[in-house]
Design a protein around this motif. Structure first.
Motif, PDB file in Angstrom:
ATOM      1  N   ARG A  21       0.828  -1.205   0.000  1.00 16.52           N
ATOM      2  CA  ARG A  21       0.000   0.000   0.000  1.00 16.52           C
ATOM      3  C   ARG A  21       0.865   1.258   0.000  1.00 16.52           C
ATOM      4  NH1 ARG A  21      -3.560   0.594  -2.320  1.00 16.52           N
ATOM      5  NH2 ARG A  21      -4.372   2.306  -1.077  1.00 16.52           N
ATOM      6  N   ILE A  22       1.937   1.254   0.768  1.00 17.76           N
ATOM      7  CA  ILE A  22       2.835   2.415   0.771  1.00 17.76           C
ATOM      8  C   ILE A  22       3.462   2.601  -0.602  1.00 17.76           C
ATOM      9  CG2 ILE A  22       4.997   3.327   1.726  1.00 17.76           C
ATOM     10  CD1 ILE A  22       4.281   1.973   4.372  1.00 17.76           C
ATOM     11  N   GLY A  23       3.856   1.494  -1.224  1.00 21.69           N
ATOM     12  CA  GLY A  23       4.469   1.572  -2.548  1.00 21.69           C
ATOM     13  C   GLY A  23       3.540   2.141  -3.601  1.00 21.69           C
TER      14      GLY A  23
ATOM     15  N   THR B  60      -3.229   5.078 -11.377  1.00 22.87           N
ATOM     16  CA  THR B  60      -3.590   6.490 -11.497  1.00 22.87           C
ATOM     17  C   THR B  60      -2.636   7.403 -10.732  1.00 22.87           C
ATOM     18  OG1 THR B  60      -5.199   6.075  -9.721  1.00 22.87           O
ATOM     19  CG2 THR B  60      -6.027   6.118 -11.973  1.00 22.87           C
ATOM     20  N   ASN B  61      -1.845   6.854  -9.829  1.00 30.95           N
ATOM     21  CA  ASN B  61      -0.854   7.653  -9.095  1.00 30.95           C
ATOM     22  C   ASN B  61       0.491   7.715  -9.810  1.00 30.95           C
ATOM     23  OD1 ASN B  61      -2.658   8.086  -6.999  1.00 30.95           O
ATOM     24  ND2 ASN B  61      -1.942   6.341  -5.796  1.00 30.95           N
ATOM     25  N   ALA B  62       0.647   6.974 -10.916  1.00 25.98           N
ATOM     26  CA  ALA B  62       1.942   6.838 -11.601  1.00 25.98           C
ATOM     27  C   ALA B  62       3.001   6.362 -10.620  1.00 25.98           C
ATOM     28  CB  ALA B  62       2.363   8.153 -12.242  1.00 25.98           C
ATOM     29  N   SER B  63       2.596   5.387  -9.793  1.00 26.35           N
ATOM     30  CA  SER B  63       3.514   4.796  -8.822  1.00 26.35           C
ATOM     31  C   SER B  63       4.458   3.826  -9.514  1.00 26.35           C
ATOM     32  CB  SER B  63       2.705   4.068  -7.744  1.00 26.35           C
ATOM     33  OG  SER B  63       3.457   3.075  -7.086  1.00 26.35           O
TER      34      SER B  63
ATOM     35  N   GLY C  59       1.212  -3.119 -11.229  1.00 31.34           N
ATOM     36  CA  GLY C  59       0.612  -4.025 -10.265  1.00 31.34           C
ATOM     37  C   GLY C  59       0.840  -5.497 -10.549  1.00 31.34           C
ATOM     38  N   ILE C  60      -0.176  -6.294 -10.208  1.00 26.09           N
ATOM     39  CA  ILE C  60      -0.113  -7.748 -10.326  1.00 26.09           C
ATOM     40  C   ILE C  60      -0.654  -8.242 -11.664  1.00 26.09           C
ATOM     41  CG2 ILE C  60      -0.901  -9.898  -9.255  1.00 26.09           C
ATOM     42  CD1 ILE C  60       1.042  -8.485  -7.573  1.00 26.09           C
TER      43      ILE C  60
END
Length: 434
Positions: free
Chosen positions: A32-34, A70-73, A78-79
């Motif tokens: 979640r932090i990532g 949507t955060n461009a993280s 993802g998975i």
């Protein structure tokens, strides 16, 4: 309620279960932090909010990635690439003899398949990452001018996205090995649930209290119906010859022991929806205004594709011929049906009959968000009324609860679902033939 609280407190009395839960929560927290760590060089202020993308394909992908998309993280992919790779390997298992051979080699074959799945995941990520950066991030003008034409920035960003996706896979595998539940599915579920409060608050701001209450009641009814279908099985009665030799090896007791062959109504799970939505993603990206995720044509095609893929995936999951051969080998038979080919035909016909309502239900669940929007439900909250998100949440929560219950029952504690019909153990009737 008192009994439920007591059962929950029993979780912390089982040392192994307590450790596994703590590991699970810790790794989920890392994930979640990532999801909020933005890619280097990206201007996050240009990305907007999740609510702005709620009715778009980007909003749907953001929901399944827990907001990372949507955060461009660095966890934006993802998975899903790993799931896509797993699906491809399953399909190859039907058509490629080399993969079929690995599937039959037991643990060593499984490890080799997992390694090939990871390699395929990297390849998929390497293809998806540039597309994500150019179509979504650059489309939002979130890439500063000095980086637009920088090969170094593009190269490092692609590598970071690929590494982030593989890191998410690693977290999921560690949860599966050291924690509780299926780690890959849990990460998706937690990401979906994390978006629910935000969508609910936005919904309460748009409608009156009475309308929101009605929406919540309808949502709970849909969840209950989904639970019933996910848990629903068609039990085929079976008999096994129960042979008991006498003291001198004489008489044999031919009395049969009753058992059941459970056939799930929804044997294909969420895979048909994932297949169909993966295919529908391509046209939506290019003609979204005419073919949006809440549009008529998108949902009509999605409805039909899910029915087709449900039959296809059920055929992969259930092999009537193999089931009939196993029953015959173990001395089992269905009353009134001859062992062998006749039993295989009987099972195949039954599976076909229950697959039709199961496929139609899946298709209806998939298009419920579009129906909800027509009744005035907000785009963000409507995504929770059905589709992949709802089926994943229901399936994963039930599976995790059943695993926790197994630990409690093994330590002679009452299970979390004691007194309910949703249980992690078989009924006495199903166990009598074991």
């Amino acid at each position: 309620m008192k009994k439920l609280i007591e059962n929950i407190s029993n979780i912390w009395k089982v040392e192994e279960l307590r450790k596994r839960l703590l590991i699970t929560f810790s790794l989920i927290l890392v994930f979640r932090i990532g999801s909020f760590i933005v890619l280097p060089g990206v201007d996050s202020s240009k990305l907007g909010t999740d609510g702005a993308d709620a009715g778009t394909i980007e909003g749907l992908l953001g929901l399944l990635s827990g907001g990372g998309f949507t955060n461009a993280s660095f966890l934006a992919l993802g998975i899903m690439p790993y799931i896509s790779a797993s699906i491809i390997m399953q399909l190859m298992g039907m058509a490629v003899p080399a993969v079929q051979k690995m599937q039959q080699e037991g643990e060593s074959g499984r490890k080799r398949i997992n390694n090939y799945t990871r390699i395929l995941t990297i390849i998929i990520c390497a293809v998806q990452a540039p597309g994500y950066l150019s179509l979504y991030v650059a489309g939002k003008n979130a890439i500063p001018v000095e980086f637009i034409n920088s090969p170094l920035w593009w190269t490092q960003s692609v590598l970071v996205l690929v590494a982030g996706a593989m890191f998410a896979v690693w977290l999921g595998e560690r949860i599966t090995d050291k924690g509780v539940g299926n780690g890959i599915s849990l990460l998706i579920t937690v990401g979906i649930i994390a978006r629910l409060p935000q969508s609910f608050v936005a919904e309460t701001a748009q409608h009156s209290f009475l309308i929101v209450i009605i929406e919540v009641v309808v949502f709970m009814l849909i969840v209950m119906a989904t639970v019933l279908i996910v848990q629903g099985v068609r039990k085929i009665p079976m008999n096994y010859a129960k042979r008991v030799a006498g003291a001198r090896g004489g008489a044999v007791d031919a009395q049969g022991a009753r058992s059941y062959l459970p056939i799930k109504v929804n044997a294909s799970g969420v895979m048909p929806i994932i297949f169909a939505q993966a295919i529908m993603t391509v046209p939506v990206m290019f003609i979204e205004k005419q073919f949006g995720i809440f549009g008529f044509w998108y949902n009509l095609v999605l409805f039909l594709l899910i029915i087709v893929f449900t039959y296809f995936y059920t055929a992969i999951m259930i092999n009537p011929k193999k089931m009939a051969d196993d029953m015959k080998r173990n001395g089992g038979f269905i009353p009134g049906v001859r062992p062998g080919d006749e039993t295989a035909s009987y099972i195949d016909e039954l599976v076909s009959k229950i697959t039709l309502p199961g496929s139609v239900f899946l298709a209806i669940i998939a298009i419920i968000p579009a129906i909800a929007v027509q009744f005035g439900v907000g785009d963000g909250f409507a995504l929770f009324f059905g589709g992949t998100s709802l089926l994943i949440m229901v399936g994963v929560v039930l599976d995790t609860l059943q695993q926790i219950e197994s630990y409690l029952l093994n330590r002679h504690y009452d299970g979390l679902m004691e007194g309910t019909k949703i249980r992690g153990r078989r009924t006495q009737g199903e166990m009598s033939g074991m």
